[in-house]
Design a protein around this motif. Structure first.
Motif, short mmCIF file in Angstrom:
data_model
loop_
_atom_site.label_atom_id
_atom_site.label_comp_id
_atom_site.label_asym_id
_atom_site.label_seq_id
_atom_site.Cartn_x
_atom_site.Cartn_y
_atom_site.Cartn_z
N ALA A 127 15.51 -33.48 29.09
CA ALA A 127 15.39 -32.38 30.06
C ALA A 127 15.47 -31.03 29.37
O ALA A 127 14.69 -30.11 29.67
CB ALA A 127 16.48 -32.50 31.12
N GLY A 128 16.41 -30.89 28.44
CA GLY A 128 16.52 -29.63 27.71
C GLY A 128 15.27 -29.34 26.89
O GLY A 128 14.83 -28.19 26.80
N LEU A 184 15.62 -28.59 34.72
CA LEU A 184 16.80 -27.76 35.00
C LEU A 184 17.70 -28.45 36.02
O LEU A 184 18.94 -28.44 35.87
CB LEU A 184 16.35 -26.40 35.53
CG LEU A 184 17.49 -25.47 35.98
CD1 LEU A 184 18.37 -25.07 34.80
CD2 LEU A 184 16.93 -24.23 36.68
N TRP A 185 17.12 -29.03 37.04
CA TRP A 185 17.87 -29.75 38.07
C TRP A 185 18.70 -30.87 37.44
O TRP A 185 19.88 -31.03 37.75
CB TRP A 185 16.85 -30.32 39.07
CG TRP A 185 17.40 -30.86 40.34
CD1 TRP A 185 18.68 -30.76 40.82
CD2 TRP A 185 16.66 -31.62 41.31
NE1 TRP A 185 18.78 -31.40 42.04
CE2 TRP A 185 17.56 -31.94 42.34
CE3 TRP A 185 15.34 -32.04 41.39
CZ2 TRP A 185 17.17 -32.67 43.47
CZ3 TRP A 185 14.94 -32.77 42.51
CH2 TRP A 185 15.85 -33.07 43.53
N PRO A 197 23.06 -40.42 30.15
CA PRO A 197 23.16 -38.97 30.38
C PRO A 197 22.83 -38.14 29.15
O PRO A 197 22.22 -37.06 29.28
CB PRO A 197 24.62 -38.79 30.81
CG PRO A 197 25.04 -40.11 31.36
CD PRO A 197 24.30 -41.12 30.55
N LYS A 198 23.19 -38.61 27.96
CA LYS A 198 22.95 -37.82 26.75
C LYS A 198 21.46 -37.73 26.43
O LYS A 198 20.94 -36.64 26.17
CB LYS A 198 23.72 -38.43 25.58
CG LYS A 198 25.23 -38.27 25.69
CD LYS A 198 25.93 -38.82 24.46
CE LYS A 198 27.44 -38.63 24.58
NZ LYS A 198 28.15 -39.16 23.38
N THR A 199 20.78 -38.87 26.43
CA THR A 199 19.35 -38.84 26.09
C THR A 199 18.53 -38.21 27.21
O THR A 199 17.54 -37.51 26.93
CB THR A 199 18.84 -40.27 25.82
OG1 THR A 199 19.19 -41.12 26.92
CG2 THR A 199 19.46 -40.82 24.54
N LEU A 200 18.94 -38.41 28.46
CA LEU A 200 18.23 -37.77 29.56
C LEU A 200 18.42 -36.26 29.50
O LEU A 200 17.48 -35.49 29.73
CB LEU A 200 18.72 -38.32 30.90
CG LEU A 200 18.07 -37.73 32.15
CD1 LEU A 200 16.55 -37.98 32.14
CD2 LEU A 200 18.68 -38.31 33.42
N PRO A 232 8.49 -35.76 24.92
CA PRO A 232 9.21 -36.23 26.12
C PRO A 232 8.65 -37.53 26.68
O PRO A 232 9.39 -38.33 27.26
CB PRO A 232 9.04 -35.07 27.11
CG PRO A 232 7.85 -34.31 26.64
CD PRO A 232 7.84 -34.46 25.15
N PHE A 233 7.34 -37.76 26.52
CA PHE A 233 6.74 -39.00 27.02
C PHE A 233 7.36 -40.21 26.33
O PHE A 233 7.78 -41.17 26.98
CB PHE A 233 5.22 -38.98 26.79
CG PHE A 233 4.50 -40.18 27.34
CD1 PHE A 233 4.04 -40.19 28.65
CD2 PHE A 233 4.27 -41.29 26.55
CE1 PHE A 233 3.37 -41.29 29.17
CE2 PHE A 233 3.61 -42.40 27.05
CZ PHE A 233 3.16 -42.41 28.36
#
Length: 402
Positions: free
Chosen positions: A332-333, A230-231, A325-328, A312-313
């Motif tokens: 995260a989502g 979320l952060w 930013p897009k893949t991160l 996610p791993f």
């Protein structure tokens, strides 16, 4: 102008539309209260489903706030200067604990009068041998006192850290950072105890006959990973709108590495708990997993292992992913979504025994709590600076290289 303040102006951020966001925040809170009020009609027709769905949504949002408080404390304990630019948003999420405490009241009410959620609260089971052996801990007065202490600590600790950081924005006193760091050592110890016993009281006690020595760590790691996700999403959202250009690729890379680490740590705790219980083959312990390996819950469990760990791993393994930013944001989502799925798997089999099901009550309660807390977050967001502009470690954060 001191050197810290001059460094903080290396890029011109778009000013926050405070008035509009306050209106939006109040509207979201109003919508959230309306949805929760509408969902309360389910108490009459489906009381058991209602209170289990309430616990599911409550613990999901509680885990985000509790995890945010952990990250703020860890920031001070480790003297992590790199995170100064992004720390304020974790502080803002942690400061929502008063709202989370209010959302706990229906759970407390059910424990004393409804007895739909925690079987051990039912007076008819007072003579159960398993319950009598644990009665010194599992009794209603002590349960309520523990909950009161947990929330009192979390609210006071989060407010103390948020206030200290915000006051430094106005007076620039570097000793505020030193004082917050000194207090954080003791606060982190108490936090660990509170988080462990809250996990036992509110989740493991759903079945008082079952127990796991790894439960506290397992629940904590999931909460820390979800709150970190979320952060990250909050930082990406603010950056995308031009409000926080100071958070750069290096900050995202460091946060992505932490998300990768806690994904691996979740896998370690989840597998260790499963392996030890299954290998021990004690009926009082194994039936927890047997109950969740029945019918469509079995496929849900397999999906949880794949989705909560492997996806996610593998997604976060490459360095490029953590810098993009897009893949991160996608990773995260996904972690945030899987946190909700995991809590659903832990709590809702108590209602939907034979098959996975998602009803209107689950959607209304989750959306209501989400809107309520999102509105509170927006009000908190416009009440302070987006990042600690006069923290003595700000230069270190702005110039960090990961």
């Amino acid at each position: 102008m001191d050197h810290v303040e001059s460094v903080s102006r290396v890029s011109a951020a778009v000013p926050l539309p405070a008035a509009k966001w306050k209106i939006l925040g109040r509207w979201l809170q109003g919508i959230g209260l309306f949805l929760l009020a509408a969902s309360s009609l389910g108490i009459r027709w489906h009381p058991k489903e209602f209170i289990h769905s309430w616990l599911f949504s409550f613990f999901f949002f509680f885990s985000l706030c509790a995890g945010a408080l952990f990250w703020v404390l860890l920031h001070y304990v480790t003297n992590a200067g790199w995170g100064v630019v992004v720390r304020r948003q974790a502080e803002n999420v942690a400061s929502l604990f008063p709202w989370v405490a209010l959302l706990f009241l229906p759970i407390l009410w059910d424990a004393f009068s409804g007895h739909q959620l925690y079987e051990w609260t039912n007076p008819a089971l007072a003579h159960d041998p398993a319950l009598r052996a644990k009665s010194a801990y599992l009794n209603l007065p002590f349960f309520a006192i523990r909950a009161l202490f947990f929330f009192a600590f979390w609210i006071v600790a989060a407010r103390f850290l948020w206030n200290g950081s915000r006051l430094q924005d106005s007076d620039g006193d570097p000793w505020r950072t030193v004082r917050l760091q000194k207090f954080s050592y003791g606060l982190l110890v108490v936090y660990g105890a509170c988080m462990t016993f809250a996990a036992i009281d509110w989740l493991m006690a759903l079945d008082f006959r079952w127990g796991s020595t790894l439960w506290g760590g397992y629940v904590f790691v999931g909460a820390a990973g979800a709150s970190l996700a979320l952060w990250i999403l909050l930082i990406l959202w603010l950056r995308a709108m031009g409000y926080l250009p100071e958070a750069n690729e290096e900050h995202l890379h460091l946060m992505g590495k932490l998300l990768f680490a806690f994904t691996a740590l979740w896998g370690y705790f989840a597998f260790s708990q499963y392996m030890l219980i299954w290998y021990g083959n004690i009926p009082e312990e194994t039936y927890f997993f047997i109950r969740r390996n029945f019918g469509s819950w079995n496929w849900f469990a397999i999906g949880l292992v794949v989705g909560r760990f492997f996806v996610p791993f593998l997604l976060l393994l490459p360095q490029a992913t953590k810098r993009n930013p897009k893949t991160l944001g996608l990773a995260a989502g996904w972690v945030l979504f899987m946190q909700a799925a995991e809590l659903y798997w832990l709590i809702l089999p108590g209602v939907f025994v034979n098959a996975v099901a998602v009803g209107l009550l689950e959607i209304l309660i989750w959306a209501g709590m989400g809107c309520l807390l999102a509105g509170a977050f927006l009000l908190r967001l416009v009440s302070c600076e987006l990042y600690p502009r006069r923290d003595p470690r700000l230069r270190e954060s702005l110039e960090v290289i990961s």
